[in-house]
Design a protein around this motif. Structure first.
Motif, PDB file in Angstrom:
ATOM      1  N   PRO A   1     -30.266 -16.318  15.888  1.00  0.00           N
ATOM      2  CA  PRO A   1     -31.022 -15.333  15.116  1.00  0.00           C
ATOM      3  C   PRO A   1     -30.137 -14.699  14.044  1.00  0.00           C
ATOM      4  CG  PRO A   1     -31.328 -14.992  17.481  1.00  0.00           C
ATOM      5  CD  PRO A   1     -30.217 -15.972  17.315  1.00  0.00           C
ATOM      6  N   ILE A   2     -30.745 -14.302  12.950  1.00  0.00           N
ATOM      7  CA  ILE A   2     -30.019 -13.672  11.851  1.00  0.00           C
ATOM      8  C   ILE A   2     -30.192 -12.165  11.970  1.00  0.00           C
ATOM      9  CG2 ILE A   2     -29.723 -13.582   9.359  1.00  0.00           C
ATOM     10  CD1 ILE A   2     -31.080 -16.258   9.146  1.00  0.00           C
ATOM     11  N   ALA A   3     -29.094 -11.444  11.997  1.00  0.00           N
ATOM     12  CA  ALA A   3     -29.139  -9.989  12.081  1.00  0.00           C
ATOM     13  C   ALA A   3     -29.847  -9.415  10.858  1.00  0.00           C
ATOM     14  CB  ALA A   3     -27.732  -9.423  12.191  1.00  0.00           C
ATOM     15  N   SER A   4     -30.436  -8.241  11.014  1.00  0.00           N
ATOM     16  CA  SER A   4     -31.260  -7.633   9.965  1.00  0.00           C
ATOM     17  C   SER A   4     -30.549  -7.594   8.618  1.00  0.00           C
ATOM     18  CB  SER A   4     -31.665  -6.216  10.378  1.00  0.00           C
ATOM     19  OG  SER A   4     -32.566  -6.236  11.446  1.00  0.00           O
ATOM     20  N   LYS A   5     -29.368  -7.023   8.572  1.00  0.00           N
ATOM     21  CA  LYS A   5     -28.652  -6.882   7.302  1.00  0.00           C
ATOM     22  C   LYS A   5     -28.393  -8.236   6.662  1.00  0.00           C
ATOM     23  CE  LYS A   5     -24.491  -4.892   5.223  1.00  0.00           C
ATOM     24  NZ  LYS A   5     -23.267  -4.083   5.461  1.00  0.00           N
ATOM     25  N   ASN A   6     -27.983  -9.206   7.467  1.00  0.00           N
ATOM     26  CA  ASN A   6     -27.699 -10.542   6.937  1.00  0.00           C
ATOM     27  C   ASN A   6     -28.967 -11.222   6.439  1.00  0.00           C
ATOM     28  OD1 ASN A   6     -25.016 -10.157   7.621  1.00  0.00           O
ATOM     29  ND2 ASN A   6     -25.198 -11.214   9.582  1.00  0.00           N
ATOM     30  N   ALA A   7     -30.067 -11.048   7.179  1.00  0.00           N
ATOM     31  CA  ALA A   7     -31.335 -11.663   6.779  1.00  0.00           C
ATOM     32  C   ALA A   7     -31.819 -11.116   5.444  1.00  0.00           C
ATOM     33  CB  ALA A   7     -32.379 -11.427   7.863  1.00  0.00           C
ATOM     34  N   ILE A   8     -31.722  -9.812   5.270  1.00  0.00           N
ATOM     35  CA  ILE A   8     -32.198  -9.185   4.034  1.00  0.00           C
ATOM     36  C   ILE A   8     -31.327  -9.594   2.844  1.00  0.00           C
ATOM     37  CG2 ILE A   8     -32.425  -6.958   2.860  1.00  0.00           C
ATOM     38  CD1 ILE A   8     -33.338  -5.877   5.663  1.00  0.00           C
ATOM     39  N   HIS A   9     -30.023  -9.623   3.035  1.00  0.00           N
ATOM     40  CA  HIS A   9     -29.139 -10.062   1.957  1.00  0.00           C
ATOM     41  C   HIS A   9     -29.352 -11.544   1.630  1.00  0.00           C
ATOM     42  CE1 HIS A   9     -27.080  -6.232   2.354  1.00  0.00           C
ATOM     43  NE2 HIS A   9     -26.378  -6.531   1.291  1.00  0.00           N
ATOM     44  N   LEU A  10     -29.554 -12.344   2.655  1.00  0.00           N
ATOM     45  CA  LEU A  10     -29.819 -13.758   2.441  1.00  0.00           C
ATOM     46  C   LEU A  10     -31.093 -13.947   1.627  1.00  0.00           C
ATOM     47  CD1 LEU A  10     -28.888 -16.656   3.177  1.00  0.00           C
ATOM     48  CD2 LEU A  10     -30.324 -16.492   5.210  1.00  0.00           C
ATOM     49  N   HIS A  11     -32.124 -13.186   1.960  1.00  0.00           N
ATOM     50  CA  HIS A  11     -33.413 -13.295   1.269  1.00  0.00           C
ATOM     51  C   HIS A  11     -33.301 -12.887  -0.197  1.00  0.00           C
ATOM     52  CE1 HIS A  11     -37.700 -12.916   0.449  1.00  0.00           C
ATOM     53  NE2 HIS A  11     -37.490 -11.661   0.058  1.00  0.00           N
ATOM     54  N   PHE A  12     -32.624 -11.803  -0.468  1.00  0.00           N
ATOM     55  CA  PHE A  12     -32.574 -11.273  -1.833  1.00  0.00           C
ATOM     56  C   PHE A  12     -31.551 -11.957  -2.731  1.00  0.00           C
ATOM     57  CE2 PHE A  12     -34.542  -7.153  -0.247  1.00  0.00           C
ATOM     58  CZ  PHE A  12     -35.718  -7.323  -0.980  1.00  0.00           C
ATOM     59  N   PHE A  13     -30.445 -12.412  -2.155  1.00  0.00           N
ATOM     60  CA  PHE A  13     -29.337 -12.851  -2.990  1.00  0.00           C
ATOM     61  C   PHE A  13     -28.975 -14.327  -2.854  1.00  0.00           C
ATOM     62  CE2 PHE A  13     -28.552  -8.289  -2.001  1.00  0.00           C
ATOM     63  CZ  PHE A  13     -28.813  -7.793  -3.282  1.00  0.00           C
ATOM     64  N   GLU A  14     -29.602 -15.039  -1.899  1.00  0.00           N
ATOM     65  CA  GLU A  14     -29.305 -16.469  -1.773  1.00  0.00           C
ATOM     66  C   GLU A  14     -30.580 -17.307  -1.743  1.00  0.00           C
ATOM     67  OE1 GLU A  14     -26.243 -17.630   1.057  1.00  0.00           O
ATOM     68  OE2 GLU A  14     -25.663 -15.523   1.272  1.00  0.00           O
ATOM     69  N   ILE A  15     -31.320 -17.244  -0.646  1.00  0.00           N
ATOM     70  CA  ILE A  15     -32.535 -18.057  -0.503  1.00  0.00           C
ATOM     71  C   ILE A  15     -33.684 -17.160  -0.063  1.00  0.00           C
ATOM     72  CG2 ILE A  15     -33.617 -20.008   0.675  1.00  0.00           C
ATOM     73  CD1 ILE A  15     -30.853 -21.148   1.172  1.00  0.00           C
ATOM     74  N   PRO A  16     -34.703 -16.967  -0.910  1.00  0.00           N
ATOM     75  CA  PRO A  16     -35.842 -16.134  -0.491  1.00  0.00           C
ATOM     76  C   PRO A  16     -36.674 -16.852   0.570  1.00  0.00           C
ATOM     77  CG  PRO A  16     -36.249 -17.104  -2.645  1.00  0.00           C
ATOM     78  CD  PRO A  16     -34.842 -17.458  -2.284  1.00  0.00           C
ATOM     79  N   PHE A  17     -36.551 -16.413   1.800  1.00  0.00           N
ATOM     80  CA  PHE A  17     -37.253 -17.100   2.886  1.00  0.00           C
ATOM     81  C   PHE A  17     -38.291 -16.229   3.579  1.00  0.00           C
ATOM     82  CE2 PHE A  17     -33.887 -14.898   5.054  1.00  0.00           C
ATOM     83  CZ  PHE A  17     -34.353 -14.646   6.332  1.00  0.00           C
ATOM     84  N   LEU A  18     -38.329 -14.941   3.273  1.00  0.00           N
ATOM     85  CA  LEU A  18     -39.312 -14.044   3.887  1.00  0.00           C
ATOM     86  C   LEU A  18     -40.576 -14.038   3.037  1.00  0.00           C
ATOM     87  CD1 LEU A  18     -36.862 -11.118   4.749  1.00  0.00           C
ATOM     88  CD2 LEU A  18     -37.772 -12.835   6.324  1.00  0.00           C
ATOM     89  N   ILE A  19     -41.198 -15.204   2.924  1.00  0.00           N
ATOM     90  CA  ILE A  19     -42.278 -15.349   1.948  1.00  0.00           C
ATOM     91  C   ILE A  19     -43.523 -16.052   2.494  1.00  0.00           C
ATOM     92  CG2 ILE A  19     -40.745 -15.309  -0.069  1.00  0.00           C
ATOM     93  CD1 ILE A  19     -40.811 -18.356  -0.064  1.00  0.00           C
ATOM     94  N   VAL A  20     -43.571 -16.370   3.763  1.00  0.00           N
ATOM     95  CA  VAL A  20     -44.718 -17.103   4.292  1.00  0.00           C
ATOM     96  C   VAL A  20     -45.831 -16.136   4.686  1.00  0.00           C
ATOM     97  CG1 VAL A  20     -43.241 -18.950   5.143  1.00  0.00           C
ATOM     98  CG2 VAL A  20     -43.906 -17.090   6.673  1.00  0.00           C
ATOM     99  N   GLY A  21     -47.042 -16.658   4.842  1.00  0.00           N
ATOM    100  CA  GLY A  21     -48.155 -15.845   5.308  1.00  0.00           C
ATOM    101  C   GLY A  21     -48.035 -15.547   6.793  1.00  0.00           C
ATOM    102  N   PRO A  22     -48.903 -14.698   7.326  1.00  0.00           N
ATOM    103  CA  PRO A  22     -48.853 -14.362   8.761  1.00  0.00           C
ATOM    104  C   PRO A  22     -48.922 -15.579   9.672  1.00  0.00           C
ATOM    105  CG  PRO A  22     -50.282 -12.829   7.599  1.00  0.00           C
ATOM    106  CD  PRO A  22     -49.929 -13.902   6.610  1.00  0.00           C
TER     107      PRO A  22
END
Length: 293
Positions: free
Chosen positions: A137-158
């Motif tokens: 699992p990706i920790a919260s801080k790492n997940a958010i930084h990964l999404h914004f600054f490397e690969i936007p992955f928090l983008i799927v539908g429910p």
């Protein structure tokens, strides 16, 4: 001697939620795909949002044959995300998954998602990603930084998520004011509250057709800007001041580009002005978007 007999009501491990509005062409396939799943410990909750076609009739036919299917009919039309929250309120399972009434879940989809989440019991949120391959699992801080600054992955539908029911309720469910971008705000909220489990396998068949909300260009233009503007201001996203400033500028630049593209392509001044007003996009915002000052 007297005996006190207590009947224990067994709750399912998974609540599969299916919201529907005028989906008579697809809902039978969607329901059947859930019933055909290799994983059997589920309830299927269908909430019809006042359909004017045979959506509710078709759902009731399945309900009469399988006790795991529970159909609810809203008294008035709520809209997409308010109806999703209504469906959540009916759920009893430990985990929640969404199968939209025009999609289908793969036969081993629920099983694979559950098996993955069971490996990481401390995490409450799993999301589909085809771009990232991670086991832990990706920790919260790492997940958010990964999404914004490397690969936007928090983008799927429910439909591309699996979540613990208690977790959804603890953060208040989905927002309801960002139209089709409600899920985008919710992903950031969820990522700020729990580790993220990446689901690196296909489990949903996502159907594309003319009646989908994704075809509403105006709503995406409006809410695609507003959700991020608010999220950066309202949520604790583990970002420093410099990062927040950069992301705000980037959001303004993207909105300016999208607005300009819309105007040049559609040549609709009325809708252009409508979007500018609803997003409260000022001349100063435009200059920031262009020059990053």
């Amino acid at each position: 001697p007297t005996f006190n007999l207590q009947l224990q009501i067994m709750t399912p491990l998974v609540s599969v939620l299916m919201t529907a509005f005028n989906r008579e062409l697809y809902i039978a396939e969607a329901i059947q795909s859930v019933l055909d799943s290799t994983f059997k410990d589920f309830e299927l909750i269908i909430v019809d949002d006042c359909s004017s076609d045979d959506t509710n009739k078709i759902a009731r036919q399945f309900e009469s044959k399988d006790p795991r299917v529970k159909v609810y009919l809203n008294e008035k039309n709520l809209g997409d995300y308010p109806n999703r929250n209504r469906a959540i309120s009916y759920a009893t399972g430990e985990y929640i998954m969404f199968v939209d009434s025009d999609d289908k879940i793969l036969i081993d989809g629920i099983e694979n998602c559950i098996n993955t989440m069971m490996r990481f019991p401390s995490s409450s949120y799993g999301i589909y990603s085809s771009k990232l391959i991670r086991e832990l699992p990706i920790a919260s801080k790492n997940a958010i930084h990964l999404h914004f600054f490397e690969i936007p992955f928090l983008i799927v539908g429910p439909g591309g998520t699996i979540q613990r029911r208690e977790f959804i309720n603890s953060i208040g469910g989905y927002p309801e004011k960002y139209g089709p971008a409600n899920d985008m705000y919710y992903h950031l909220l969820a990522a700020s509250k729990t580790d993220i489990v990446l689901l690196n396998f296909e489990f949903i068949y996502y159907r594309r057709h003319d009646g989908q909300e994704i075809n509403n260009k105006l709503k995406y233009l409006i809410y695609g800007y507003l959700y991020l503007k608010d999220a950066l201001k309202e949520l604790d996203l583990y970002l420093n001041r410099k990062e927040l400033k950069w992301l705000n500028y980037k959001n303004k630049r993207r909105h300016f580009v999208n607005l300009t593209t819309f105007l040049l392509k559609e040549r609709n001044i009325k809708d252009f002005i409508k979007v500018v007003k609803l997003t409260r996009f000022t001349f100063k915002d435009m200059l920031i978007g262009i020059f990053q000052i």
